[in-house]
Design an enzyme around this catalytic site. Structure first.
Site, PDB file in Angstrom:
ATOM      1  CB  VAL A   1      -0.945   0.115   1.163  1.00 23.61           C
ATOM      2  CG1 VAL A   1      -1.917  -0.931   1.170  1.00 23.61           C
ATOM      3  CG2 VAL A   1      -0.170  -0.175   2.487  1.00 23.61           C
ATOM      4  CB  SER A   2       0.395   4.375  -1.361  1.00 21.11           C
ATOM      5  OG  SER A   2       0.702   4.022  -2.824  1.00 21.11           O
ATOM      6  CB  SER A   3       0.016   6.314   2.796  1.00 23.41           C
ATOM      7  OG  SER A   3      -1.362   6.019   2.784  1.00 23.41           O
TER       8      SER A   3
ATOM      9  CD  GLU B   1      -2.668   2.805  -3.394  1.00 22.88           C
ATOM     10  OE1 GLU B   1      -2.100   2.404  -3.934  1.00 22.88           O
ATOM     11  OE2 GLU B   1      -3.108   2.383  -2.099  1.00 22.88           O
TER      12      GLU B   1
ATOM     13  CD  GLN C   1      -3.443   3.412   0.759  1.00 20.57           C
ATOM     14  OE1 GLN C   1      -1.963   3.272   0.702  1.00 20.57           O
ATOM     15  NE2 GLN C   1      -4.000   3.566  -0.228  1.00 20.57           N
TER      16      GLN C   1
END
Length: 216
Positions: free
Chosen positions: A78-80, A178, A83
């Site tokens: 996941v990007s961050s 995203e 999440q």
């Protein structure tokens, strides 16, 4: 070279350096250059055999690891950090798929942009592929592996006889959001390099682009 009398079967990096009469940093350099390939313990400590050390001195290349049961690697991203719940769901889906294969598997996860190719988990994955320690890579969505350059990873897998399996062929629900975050991160990094992190011009560029993408 030190005497091998009463030496243990597996030597620590300190013992190996004394046996070869070379500095510890030189041993680490040999490892990076592929001259020697130490065994790693469960605690990630290096261990060496006398044969391994003698071969390195003789200029023999280390043998590639041989495994009858190569791992299936499930990769989740996941990007961050916000999440993490999505990451847990992703891991559950990929784990379930891997379990159904009935073979040994390992789950590797990352939190970071799909445009960042220096993530710890991604680098571990590529290492396992290139050292032929895995037979299959499983991802929930294609962009969970990398945002761009999926074909390059495919080529690396093909060269090492590794299959890539994408469980869901549709795009992730959060992919557009995203993608915006990824593009903003690239703009932020390059703007900071051009104008400096604390410059007024840099702050203006970041704020303008954040507002621009927010309206999309």
């Amino acid at each position: 070279m030190a005497s091998n009398t009463q030496l243990p079967k597996y030597l620590s990096i300190g013992q190996a350096s004394k046996y070869l009469n070379i500095a510890i940093p030189t041993l680490r350099l040999w490892e990076r250059k592929g001259i020697i390939k130490p065994i790693r313990t469960a605690g990630n400590q290096r261990r060496y055999t006398l044969q391994m050390l003698d071969d390195a001195l003789a200029g023999k290349k280390p043998a590639k690891p041989v495994s009858k049961d190569k791992l299936i690697i499930g990769y989740c991203r996941v990007s961050s950090a916000g999440q993490k719940n999505d990451l847990k769901r992703q891991i559950a889906v990929v784990t379930n798929f891997c379990e159904m294969q009935g073979k040994p598997f390992k789950i590797i996860s990352d939190i970071g942009s799909g445009l960042n190719y220096h993530k710890k988990g991604l680098k571990e994955l590529i290492h396992l592929i290139c050292t032929q320690q895995c037979s299959q890579v499983v991802v929930n969505y294609q962009d969970r592996l990398v945002r761009f350059g999926f074909e390059l990873i495919e080529d690396i897998c093909q060269e090492n006889d590794v299959e890539i399996t994408v469980i869901n062929q549709t795009k992730a629900e959060s992919s557009n959001e995203e993608l915006v975050d990824d593009v903003l991160s690239v703009i932020t990094v390059y703007s900071a390099k051009l104008y400096g992190k604390r410059s007024h011009h840099n702050e203006k560029i970041i704020k303008t682009n954040q507002e621009l993408f927010k309206d999309r």
